[in-house]
Enzyme design. Structure first.
Site, PDB file in Angstrom:
ATOM      1  N   PRO A   9      61.830 -77.460  32.027  1.00  0.00           N
ATOM      2  CA  PRO A   9      62.064 -77.595  30.595  1.00  0.00           C
ATOM      3  C   PRO A   9      63.059 -78.692  30.223  1.00  0.00           C
ATOM      4  CG  PRO A   9      62.995 -75.538  31.436  1.00  0.00           C
ATOM      5  CD  PRO A   9      62.124 -76.107  32.513  1.00  0.00           C
ATOM      6  N   ASN A  10      62.706 -79.397  29.184  1.00  0.00           N
ATOM      7  CA  ASN A  10      63.536 -80.439  28.558  1.00  0.00           C
ATOM      8  C   ASN A  10      63.622 -81.745  29.343  1.00  0.00           C
ATOM      9  OD1 ASN A  10      64.367 -78.758  26.269  1.00  0.00           O
ATOM     10  ND2 ASN A  10      65.470 -77.573  27.810  1.00  0.00           N
ATOM     11  N   ARG A  17      67.895 -86.624  25.260  1.00  0.00           N
ATOM     12  CA  ARG A  17      68.797 -85.501  25.485  1.00  0.00           C
ATOM     13  C   ARG A  17      70.060 -85.954  26.229  1.00  0.00           C
ATOM     14  NH1 ARG A  17      67.221 -81.645  30.683  1.00  0.00           N
ATOM     15  NH2 ARG A  17      68.823 -80.267  29.865  1.00  0.00           N
ATOM     16  N   TYR A  22      72.318 -87.423  31.373  1.00  0.00           N
ATOM     17  CA  TYR A  22      71.010 -87.660  32.005  1.00  0.00           C
ATOM     18  C   TYR A  22      70.541 -89.115  31.942  1.00  0.00           C
ATOM     19  CZ  TYR A  22      70.971 -82.585  31.934  1.00  0.00           C
ATOM     20  OH  TYR A  22      71.304 -81.266  32.124  1.00  0.00           O
ATOM     21  N   ASN A  73      62.328 -80.276  40.135  1.00  0.00           N
ATOM     22  CA  ASN A  73      63.527 -80.123  39.326  1.00  0.00           C
ATOM     23  C   ASN A  73      63.195 -79.028  38.315  1.00  0.00           C
ATOM     24  OD1 ASN A  73      65.662 -80.167  37.614  1.00  0.00           O
ATOM     25  ND2 ASN A  73      65.632 -82.379  37.226  1.00  0.00           N
ATOM     26  N   ALA A  76      66.619 -75.876  33.726  1.00  0.00           N
ATOM     27  CA  ALA A  76      67.379 -74.643  33.458  1.00  0.00           C
ATOM     28  C   ALA A  76      66.860 -73.453  34.265  1.00  0.00           C
ATOM     29  CB  ALA A  76      67.342 -74.330  31.967  1.00  0.00           C
ATOM     30  N   GLU A  97      64.582 -79.784  46.234  1.00  0.00           N
ATOM     31  CA  GLU A  97      65.166 -79.517  44.912  1.00  0.00           C
ATOM     32  C   GLU A  97      65.912 -80.774  44.442  1.00  0.00           C
ATOM     33  OE1 GLU A  97      68.254 -76.573  45.157  1.00  0.00           O
ATOM     34  OE2 GLU A  97      68.579 -76.509  42.988  1.00  0.00           O
ATOM     35  N   HIS A  99      68.134 -82.583  41.171  1.00  0.00           N
ATOM     36  CA  HIS A  99      68.782 -82.545  39.859  1.00  0.00           C
ATOM     37  C   HIS A  99      69.300 -83.927  39.538  1.00  0.00           C
ATOM     38  CE1 HIS A  99      68.436 -78.256  39.732  1.00  0.00           C
ATOM     39  NE2 HIS A  99      68.886 -78.226  40.976  1.00  0.00           N
ATOM     40  N   ARG A 106      79.496 -79.144  37.237  1.00  0.00           N
ATOM     41  CA  ARG A 106      79.285 -78.740  35.849  1.00  0.00           C
ATOM     42  C   ARG A 106      79.642 -77.248  35.659  1.00  0.00           C
ATOM     43  NH1 ARG A 106      73.736 -80.971  33.689  1.00  0.00           N
ATOM     44  NH2 ARG A 106      74.711 -80.287  31.721  1.00  0.00           N
TER      45      ARG A 106
HETATM   46  C1  DQA Z   1      69.155 -80.390  35.617  1.00  0.00           C
HETATM   47  C2  DQA Z   1      70.441 -79.566  35.627  1.00  0.00           C
HETATM   48  C3  DQA Z   1      70.207 -78.208  34.984  1.00  0.00           C
HETATM   49  O1  DQA Z   1      71.395 -77.439  35.011  1.00  0.00           O
HETATM   50  C4  DQA Z   1      69.783 -78.386  33.539  1.00  0.00           C
HETATM   51  O2  DQA Z   1      69.503 -77.135  32.937  1.00  0.00           O
HETATM   52  C5  DQA Z   1      68.661 -79.339  33.366  1.00  0.00           C
HETATM   53  C6  DQA Z   1      68.577 -80.520  34.210  1.00  0.00           C
HETATM   54  C7  DQA Z   1      69.368 -81.810  36.161  1.00  0.00           C
HETATM   55  O3  DQA Z   1      68.368 -82.473  36.436  1.00  0.00           O
HETATM   56  O4  DQA Z   1      70.506 -82.279  36.282  1.00  0.00           O
HETATM   57  O5  DQA Z   1      67.840 -79.197  32.463  1.00  0.00           O
HETATM   58  O6  DQA Z   1      68.211 -79.762  36.463  1.00  0.00           O
END
Ligand code: DQA
Length: 143
Positions: A9-10, A17, A22, A73, A76, A97, A99, A106
């Site tokens: 998501p997102n 964002r 990011y 990735n 959330a 994984e 990020h 964080r």
């Molecule tokens: C994320 C880190 C997560 O905590 C966050 O909710 C994201 C992006 C990252 O790519 O840094 O949406 O996965």
């Protein structure tokens, strides 16, 4: 080698964002980077993004017997989803994984990763290049 890249998501909101976290590159830029990496490395790649947990579970299940590696990735859902962990453990496909941000620096709620248990390694805080590193990791170790 056939690699599935899953974004949660997102991640489709990249560039809009929280650019201070990011960066300013868009999701389309990320897909272009992944596709260029795949071409350079002579691997096949499919990019999938969804804001819905069940759709991500469905995509992991559909990968069984088709893909030899997963870059994920979960965004959330990293911090909440037993369902995505179970799906990764069900298909037994080597997964990495990723990020974009350094989650270890964080908020406390980002310190838990449910999916990590099903992943070979975690790459965090390397920006979009983390996806490139993940593809290389899968190719070098499982290709
Ligand atoms: C994320 C880190 C997560 O905590 C966050 O909710 C994201 C992006 C990252 O790519 O840094 O949406 O996965």
């Amino acid at each position: 080698m056939n690699i599935l890249v899953i974004n949660g998501p997102n991640i489709n909101m990249l560039g809009i964002r929280e650019p201070e976290i990011y960066g300013r590159n868009t999701y389309a830029d990320l897909v272009a980077l992944i596709e260029k990496t795949a071409k350079d490395e002579r691997v096949k790649v499919k990019c999938f993004q969804s804001n819905h947990e069940g759709e991500i579970v469905d995509e992991i299940q559909k990968a069984y017997g088709i893909f030899d590696g997963i870059v994920i990735n979960p965004a959330a859902y990293t911090h909440t989803s037993v369902a995505i962990l179970d799906a990764l453990q069900s298909v037994c496909i080597p997964a990495v994984e990723v990020h974009i941000s350094d989650v270890s620096k964080r908020e406390d709620f980002r310190q838990i990763s449910y999916v990590r248990k099903a992943c070979e390694t975690t790459i965090a805080g390397h920006g979009l290049n983390g996806y490139v590193e993940a593809i290389l990791y899968l190719k070098n170790n499982f290709g």
